[in-house]
Design a protein around this motif. Structure first.
Motif, mmCIF file in Angstrom:
data_model
loop_
_atom_site.group_PDB
_atom_site.id
_atom_site.type_symbol
_atom_site.label_atom_id
_atom_site.label_comp_id
_atom_site.label_asym_id
_atom_site.label_seq_id
_atom_site.Cartn_x
_atom_site.Cartn_y
_atom_site.Cartn_z
ATOM 1 N N PRO A 12 0.698 -1.034 0.062
ATOM 2 C CA PRO A 12 0.083 -0.023 -0.208
ATOM 3 C C PRO A 12 1.121 1.468 -0.160
ATOM 4 C CG PRO A 12 -0.575 -1.348 2.351
ATOM 5 C CD PRO A 12 0.577 -2.489 1.196
ATOM 6 N N GLY A 13 1.756 0.977 0.074
ATOM 7 C CA GLY A 13 2.460 2.332 0.372
ATOM 8 C C GLY A 13 4.456 1.488 0.803
ATOM 9 N N LYS A 14 5.372 2.708 -0.797
ATOM 10 C CA LYS A 14 6.518 2.671 0.883
ATOM 11 C C LYS A 14 7.532 3.771 1.406
ATOM 12 C CE LYS A 14 7.898 -1.796 -1.837
ATOM 13 N NZ LYS A 14 8.269 -2.263 -2.712
ATOM 14 N N ALA A 15 8.816 3.876 1.656
ATOM 15 C CA ALA A 15 8.650 5.197 2.199
ATOM 16 C C ALA A 15 10.103 4.773 1.799
ATOM 17 C CB ALA A 15 8.577 5.631 4.108
ATOM 18 N N ASN A 16 10.611 3.453 2.000
ATOM 19 C CA ASN A 16 12.515 3.749 1.030
ATOM 20 C C ASN A 16 12.350 2.907 -0.403
ATOM 21 O OD1 ASN A 16 11.586 1.066 1.862
ATOM 22 N ND2 ASN A 16 12.735 1.204 4.047
ATOM 23 N N GLY A 17 13.641 2.678 -0.365
ATOM 24 C CA GLY A 17 14.084 2.476 -1.531
ATOM 25 C C GLY A 17 14.192 3.602 -3.157
ATOM 26 N N ALA A 18 14.082 3.083 -4.443
ATOM 27 C CA ALA A 18 13.883 3.982 -5.174
ATOM 28 C C ALA A 18 13.055 4.785 -5.427
ATOM 29 C CB ALA A 18 14.354 2.876 -6.460
ATOM 30 N N LEU A 19 12.005 4.590 -5.116
ATOM 31 C CA LEU A 19 10.239 4.821 -4.808
ATOM 32 C C LEU A 19 9.886 5.071 -4.279
ATOM 33 C CD1 LEU A 19 8.954 5.222 -7.871
ATOM 34 C CD2 LEU A 19 7.045 3.018 -8.208
ATOM 35 N N HIS A 20 9.017 6.301 -3.521
ATOM 36 C CA HIS A 20 8.088 6.775 -2.601
ATOM 37 C C HIS A 20 7.585 6.466 -3.001
ATOM 38 C CE1 HIS A 20 11.487 7.509 0.141
ATOM 39 N NE2 HIS A 20 12.107 7.191 -0.374
ATOM 40 N N TYR A 21 5.646 5.685 -2.221
ATOM 41 C CA TYR A 21 4.591 6.595 -2.769
ATOM 42 C C TYR A 21 4.162 6.091 -1.088
ATOM 43 C CZ TYR A 21 4.019 0.819 -3.697
ATOM 44 O OH TYR A 21 4.650 -0.320 -3.317
ATOM 45 N N GLY A 22 2.525 5.819 -1.907
ATOM 46 C CA GLY A 22 0.966 5.429 -1.137
ATOM 47 C C GLY A 22 -0.234 6.327 -1.573
ATOM 48 N N LEU A 23 -1.116 5.181 -0.384
ATOM 49 C CA LEU A 23 -1.932 5.594 -0.972
ATOM 50 C C LEU A 23 -2.510 7.173 -0.623
ATOM 51 C CD1 LEU A 23 -4.204 2.313 -0.246
ATOM 52 C CD2 LEU A 23 -2.793 2.659 -2.765
ATOM 53 N N PHE A 24 -3.701 7.577 -1.498
ATOM 54 C CA PHE A 24 -3.755 8.473 -1.670
ATOM 55 C C PHE A 24 -5.478 9.411 -1.796
ATOM 56 C CE2 PHE A 24 -4.081 13.599 -0.725
ATOM 57 C CZ PHE A 24 -2.950 14.046 0.470
ATOM 58 N N ALA A 25 -6.337 9.664 -1.779
ATOM 59 C CA ALA A 25 -7.634 10.895 -1.960
ATOM 60 C C ALA A 25 -7.172 11.713 -2.534
ATOM 61 C CB ALA A 25 -8.878 10.474 -1.595
ATOM 62 N N TRP A 26 -7.004 12.308 -3.522
ATOM 63 C CA TRP A 26 -6.020 14.090 -3.683
ATOM 64 C C TRP A 26 -7.836 14.862 -3.737
ATOM 65 C CZ3 TRP A 26 -2.237 16.102 -3.405
ATOM 66 C CH2 TRP A 26 -2.035 17.673 -3.775
ATOM 67 N N THR A 27 -8.883 14.277 -3.732
ATOM 68 C CA THR A 27 -9.945 14.783 -2.710
ATOM 69 C C THR A 27 -10.738 14.083 -2.646
ATOM 70 O OG1 THR A 27 -11.999 16.591 -3.471
ATOM 71 C CG2 THR A 27 -10.678 15.151 -5.547
ATOM 72 N N THR A 62 -13.904 13.138 -3.368
ATOM 73 C CA THR A 62 -14.333 12.785 -4.465
ATOM 74 C C THR A 62 -13.852 11.485 -5.506
ATOM 75 O OG1 THR A 62 -13.555 14.535 -6.556
ATOM 76 C CG2 THR A 62 -15.916 14.341 -4.498
ATOM 77 N N ASP A 63 -12.331 11.221 -4.553
ATOM 78 C CA ASP A 63 -11.455 10.300 -5.655
ATOM 79 C C ASP A 63 -11.686 9.159 -3.921
ATOM 80 O OD1 ASP A 63 -10.369 12.296 -8.036
ATOM 81 O OD2 ASP A 63 -8.762 12.379 -6.213
ATOM 82 N N HIS A 64 -11.740 7.966 -4.866
ATOM 83 C CA HIS A 64 -11.348 6.377 -4.275
ATOM 84 C C HIS A 64 -9.594 6.249 -4.083
ATOM 85 C CE1 HIS A 64 -14.961 5.940 -6.341
ATOM 86 N NE2 HIS A 64 -15.531 4.452 -5.420
ATOM 87 N N LEU A 65 -9.687 6.055 -3.066
ATOM 88 C CA LEU A 65 -7.750 5.366 -3.009
ATOM 89 C C LEU A 65 -6.963 5.605 -4.282
ATOM 90 C CD1 LEU A 65 -8.057 2.689 0.043
ATOM 91 C CD2 LEU A 65 -6.654 5.481 -0.492
ATOM 92 N N SER A 66 -6.500 6.069 -4.640
ATOM 93 C CA SER A 66 -5.148 5.945 -5.426
ATOM 94 C C SER A 66 -3.525 6.330 -5.393
ATOM 95 C CB SER A 66 -5.512 7.280 -6.257
ATOM 96 O OG SER A 66 -6.461 7.963 -6.455
ATOM 97 N N LEU A 67 -3.081 5.616 -6.029
ATOM 98 C CA LEU A 67 -1.712 6.058 -5.695
ATOM 99 C C LEU A 67 -0.797 7.584 -5.942
ATOM 100 C CD1 LEU A 67 -0.074 2.891 -7.764
ATOM 101 C CD2 LEU A 67 -0.249 2.943 -5.248
ATOM 102 N N LEU A 68 0.265 7.630 -5.506
ATOM 103 C CA LEU A 68 0.383 9.432 -5.266
ATOM 104 C C LEU A 68 1.439 8.642 -4.998
ATOM 105 C CD1 LEU A 68 0.354 11.870 -5.502
ATOM 106 C CD2 LEU A 68 0.156 11.502 -2.818
#
Length: 482
Positions: A438-453, A455-461
């Motif tokens: 669901p999310g990574k905070a180390n390594g070459a890529l950092h990402y997580g689940l986020f709803a920007w607004t 009205t959005d479903h869970l999305s990848l950021l």
């Protein structure tokens, strides 16, 4: 989806539960990038500690249309981020150390996240007179900040962090009014002995900042020699936390263990109802089921020992339910079903209902509400935006496609999880990293689940990519669920 109330804290930790996360995990419709948990319509907290988590307020929750998406968008949409300042790029949704410190939260209640710089070694006014808020919008974050005023320092401590749990002043961010705006609450002040014994001080907020003079929130008298001078306490003679057991979007103060009253945690919890004026002077009893497998309900969650359980709203009524996910005295728990003690105004029901589970995968039981190690990684998140948790498998050592081409999502209902999953398509791996968590905070890529607004479903950021230095310096990459 409101569970337990926590406070906003700076850091890229591993999100909590819908709106407010309990110590045992939760679900919702947003999560801070770089964490491994799911979170709520307003950014989530990471538990019942004032320094754990990355989000704050409550409010109305998501407005996305119910339905399970089939995939994340294959190509990302850029969301603008401000230019670096004081030598630091905005390559995460929160940072708690270094020359620049910030967090992401919707401070103005417009359902877009704002980026809030609360300390800047290159500008001493940030954290003393104001925070710098970069408002969020459909295209990302504003290029220039607006000032978000903070109160004058107290007891020689400036409000240069979203939360502080040690030192002469302790405080955090909390939506106490249920209006979706985050308030600043001081729970302990060495220069004012009444704070934490008779009252908390609340600085209400608006789009321009916190008020200069606080209002008061009444506190109950100390119990068992312990004052309520923290948002939560999980050890010692008295243990308590903030939860919304009344489903009114205002936190209640819940005592779940008291060395001076052994019935607390055995037959009931004590609930001091919250209101705009503070907490009730006297508690009401919130009924508990009988002990199971020689284990009492004297904590909010247990992940080890004979019994494993969490607080989680699986009925969709905005109240936490008591969810048993492991029971050494009943081998079926975690294999065929979980047991749910539904919460109501008076307490948890005496007898549980079964909550059906899918068959085990790769010989791994569903013995907790989430797992990020071992042969199977999974989490409970509201992927379908219907107010009920879905079980999302993000990695499976017995199926190499899970985490590379898709996740497996088991839709949730009030009676349990679907027996068969639907495939939730993933973008192609980036910089040699697959989206297998669901999310990574180390390594070459950092990402997580986020709803920007909301009205959005869970999305990848994606907030940082070692193979693309523009990510985190000019923009974030957003993969909406569709």
């Amino acid at each position: 989806m409101l569970l337990a109330f926590g406070v906003l804290a700076c850091g890229s930790g591993s999100g909590g539960g819908g709106g407010f996360g309990t110590g045992g995990g939760g679900f919702g419709n947003a999560s801070a990038s770089g964490g491994s948990g799911a979170a709520g319509g307003q950014p989530a907290t990471g538990g019942t500690s004032p320094s754990g988590g990355s989000g704050g307020g409550g409010g109305a929750g998501p407005a996305c249309a119910p339905g399970m998406p089939s995939a994340f968008q294959a190509a990302p949409s850029p969301l603008s981020v401000p230019a670096p300042r004081c030598g630091a790029s905005f390559d995460a949704t929160a940072k708690a150390s270094g020359p620049l410190r910030w967090f992401v939260s919707d401070l103005d209640g417009d359902h877009y996240p704002d980026l809030v710089a609360h300390k800047d070694d290159c500008d001493a006014t940030v954290g003393t007179t104001h925070w710098d808020r970069y408002p969020g919008g459909a295209a990302g974050l504003a290029a220039a900040p607006t000032a978000f005023t903070v109160p004058a320092a107290r007891c020689s401590v400036s409000f240069d962090a979203p939360a502080r749990s040690t030192g002469p002043l302790e405080y955090g961010l909390l939506d106490f009014s249920g209006d979706g705006l985050t308030d600043l609450v001081v729970v302990q002040d060495d220069c004012d002995g009444a704070v934490g014994t008779a009252r908390w001080d609340l600085y209400s907020s608006s789009a321009s900042g916190f008020v200069a003079v606080p209002s008061t929130l009444a506190l109950p008298a100390a119990r068992c020699g312990v004052s309520f001078d923290a948002f939560a306490r999980a050890s010692g003679a008295l243990e308590y936390a903030l939860l919304d057991l009344t489903a009114d979007h205002v936190p209640d103060l819940v005592v779940y263990q008291d060395d001076c009253d052994p019935t607390v945690g055995q037959t009931h919890w004590d609930v001091y109802a919250g209101s705009a004026a503070g907490f009730a002077a006297s508690p009401s009893a919130y009924g508990l089921p009988a002990a199971r497998c020689a284990t009492e309900w004297d904590s909010l969650a247990k992940a080890s020992g004979a019994l494993g359980y969490s607080l989680l709203d699986v009925t969709g009524d905005q109240r936490p339910d008591l969810l048993v996910t492991k029971d050494d005295c009943d081998a079926a728990i975690g294999q065929s079903h979980w047991d749910v003690y539904a919460g109501n105004a008076a307490g948890f029901v005496a007898a549980p209902n079964g909550y059906s589970l899918p068959a085990m995968r790769c010989s791994v039981e569903w013995s907790t509400v989430g797992k990020s190690a071992g042969a199977v990684y999974y989490a409970l998140v509201d992927a379908s935006c219907d107010g009920l948790p879905d079980l999302v498998v993000t990695r499976d050592d017995c199926d190499a496609n899970v985490g590379k081409t898709h996740w497996d999502a088991y839709a949730g209902s009030a009676s349990g999880l679907a027996a068969q999953p639907s495939a939730f398509g993933l973008p192609a791996p980036r910089c040699g990293a697959a989206f297998d968590a669901p999310g990574k905070a180390n390594g070459a890529l950092h990402y997580g689940l986020f709803a920007w607004t909301n009205t959005d479903h869970l999305s990848l950021l994606v907030t940082s990519d070692d193979c693309d230095p523009s990510v985190g310096s000019t923009h974030w990459d957003y993969y909406p669920a569709k």
